[in-house]
Design a protein around this motif. Structure first.
Motif, PDB file in Angstrom:
ATOM      1  N   VAL A   1       0.834  -1.204   0.000  1.00  0.00           N
ATOM      2  CA  VAL A   1       0.000   0.000   0.000  1.00  0.00           C
ATOM      3  C   VAL A   1       0.870   1.256   0.000  1.00  0.00           C
ATOM      4  CG1 VAL A   1      -1.654   1.344   1.369  1.00  0.00           C
ATOM      5  CG2 VAL A   1      -2.017  -1.109   1.039  1.00  0.00           C
ATOM      6  N   ILE A   2       1.859   1.288   0.869  1.00  0.00           N
ATOM      7  CA  ILE A   2       2.723   2.470   0.974  1.00  0.00           C
ATOM      8  C   ILE A   2       3.558   2.642  -0.295  1.00  0.00           C
ATOM      9  CG2 ILE A   2       4.658   3.509   2.246  1.00  0.00           C
ATOM     10  CD1 ILE A   2       1.944   3.610   3.763  1.00  0.00           C
ATOM     11  N   THR A   3       4.168   1.573  -0.794  1.00  0.00           N
ATOM     12  CA  THR A   3       5.008   1.716  -1.995  1.00  0.00           C
ATOM     13  C   THR A   3       4.174   2.019  -3.233  1.00  0.00           C
ATOM     14  OG1 THR A   3       5.122  -0.689  -2.281  1.00  0.00           O
ATOM     15  CG2 THR A   3       6.952   0.354  -1.132  1.00  0.00           C
TER      16      THR A   3
ATOM     17  N   ALA B   1      -2.367   8.865   7.099  1.00  0.00           N
ATOM     18  CA  ALA B   1      -2.488   7.421   7.325  1.00  0.00           C
ATOM     19  C   ALA B   1      -1.188   6.847   7.914  1.00  0.00           C
ATOM     20  CB  ALA B   1      -2.854   6.709   6.028  1.00  0.00           C
ATOM     21  N   GLU B   2      -0.049   7.311   7.415  1.00  0.00           N
ATOM     22  CA  GLU B   2       1.221   6.848   7.980  1.00  0.00           C
ATOM     23  C   GLU B   2       1.333   7.242   9.453  1.00  0.00           C
ATOM     24  OE1 GLU B   2       4.440   6.649   4.333  1.00  0.00           O
ATOM     25  OE2 GLU B   2       4.343   8.488   5.515  1.00  0.00           O
TER      26      GLU B   2
ATOM     27  N   LYS C   1      12.672   7.616  -0.284  1.00  0.00           N
ATOM     28  CA  LYS C   1      13.892   6.808  -0.294  1.00  0.00           C
ATOM     29  C   LYS C   1      14.198   6.294   1.113  1.00  0.00           C
ATOM     30  CE  LYS C   1      18.747   7.020  -1.565  1.00  0.00           C
ATOM     31  NZ  LYS C   1      19.863   7.878  -1.916  1.00  0.00           N
ATOM     32  N   ASP C   2      14.099   7.171   2.117  1.00  0.00           N
ATOM     33  CA  ASP C   2      14.328   6.759   3.508  1.00  0.00           C
ATOM     34  C   ASP C   2      13.382   5.635   3.918  1.00  0.00           C
ATOM     35  OD1 ASP C   2      16.369   8.557   3.982  1.00  0.00           O
ATOM     36  OD2 ASP C   2      15.181   9.884   5.271  1.00  0.00           O
ATOM     37  N   GLU C   3      12.111   5.824   3.641  1.00  0.00           N
ATOM     38  CA  GLU C   3      11.128   4.814   4.048  1.00  0.00           C
ATOM     39  C   GLU C   3      11.371   3.483   3.340  1.00  0.00           C
ATOM     40  OE1 GLU C   3       7.230   7.351   5.481  1.00  0.00           O
ATOM     41  OE2 GLU C   3       7.107   6.267   3.584  1.00  0.00           O
ATOM     42  N   GLU C   4      11.606   3.538   2.044  1.00  0.00           N
ATOM     43  CA  GLU C   4      11.729   2.305   1.278  1.00  0.00           C
ATOM     44  C   GLU C   4      13.053   1.585   1.521  1.00  0.00           C
ATOM     45  OE1 GLU C   4      10.651   2.843  -2.826  1.00  0.00           O
ATOM     46  OE2 GLU C   4       8.631   3.514  -2.281  1.00  0.00           O
TER      47      GLU C   4
ATOM     48  N   VAL D   1      -4.713   1.370   6.612  1.00  0.00           N
ATOM     49  CA  VAL D   1      -4.183   2.548   5.914  1.00  0.00           C
ATOM     50  C   VAL D   1      -5.127   2.937   4.777  1.00  0.00           C
ATOM     51  CG1 VAL D   1      -2.338   3.333   4.352  1.00  0.00           C
ATOM     52  CG2 VAL D   1      -1.753   2.300   6.549  1.00  0.00           C
ATOM     53  N   LEU D   2      -5.570   1.962   3.995  1.00  0.00           N
ATOM     54  CA  LEU D   2      -6.505   2.264   2.895  1.00  0.00           C
ATOM     55  C   LEU D   2      -7.786   2.902   3.431  1.00  0.00           C
ATOM     56  CD1 LEU D   2      -6.067  -0.953   0.715  1.00  0.00           C
ATOM     57  CD2 LEU D   2      -5.285   1.372   0.164  1.00  0.00           C
TER      58      LEU D   2
END
Length: 186
Positions: free
Chosen positions: A12-14, A53-54, A116-119, A142-143
């Motif tokens: 979901v996040i990516t 959501a995060e 970039k940091d999160e992934e 999250v959705l």
């Protein structure tokens, strides 16, 4: 928005990150487009929903499951706050105004750094620390949170539970009224 085949948190996040990247690429490719303000308003609404959501779900999970989760979550929330300030300023500008492109460029750079940091760090660590069931539940939540999240930046709003969970629905309601009255597509 991307078609989702999986609803775990990481997917979901990516998927959201890829959607934002596509809009950023469009903005960079077509700097003179007549619908530029609409596209910027759209990406701001998406970024706000994603951030809310995060903050409501992913960062509390980081705090719960990662040894240094408090530090990571605080850093990510700080980056969200900086991006929201830029979005708030950008929201008040129009293409052609001197600061518009400067603010947009800063927003794009800052969000790309955040992605970039999160992934590269947070998401792989959450995948390792959480069960598949937990990740699926977080992704679904999250959705659901994005559907009722605000659509405009609120840099002064609380970004940590429980205050953000209580105040976000009210802000979202007001945002949707403002969107309807101004004709803004979110």
């Amino acid at each position: 928005m991307a078609t989702r085949t999986r609803t775990d948190l990481i997917t979901v996040i990516t998927d959201d990150h890829r959607d934002v990247e596509r809009v950023f690429a469009e903005l960079e490719r077509e700097p003179g487009a007549g619908n530029r303000k609409d596209v910027v308003d759209h990406v701001i609404a998406e970024l706000v929903r994603h951030s809310v959501a995060e903050e409501q779900l992913m960062y509390p999970a980081a705090r719960r499951y990662l040894e240094d989760g408090d530090q990571i979550a605080d850093h990510e929330i700080e980056e969200h706050g900086e991006a929201e300030k830029i979005m708030k300023q950008l929201e008040r500008k129009k293409p052609g105004e001197p600061e518009f492109e400067e603010l947009l460029g800063k927003l794009i750079a800052d969000v790309r750094h955040h992605i970039k940091d999160e992934e590269n760090d947070l998401l792989p660590r959450l995948r390792e620390a959480c069960s598949a069931e937990e990740l699926d539940q977080l992704g679904e939540r999250v959705l659901a949170a994005k559907k009722i999240a605000p659509t405009r930046p609120h840099p002064a709003a609380p970004s940590k539970p429980p205050a953000n969970l209580i105040l976000a629905p009210g802000a979202a309601f007001v945002d949707r009224i403002r969107d309807a009255l101004t004709g803004r597509k979110s």
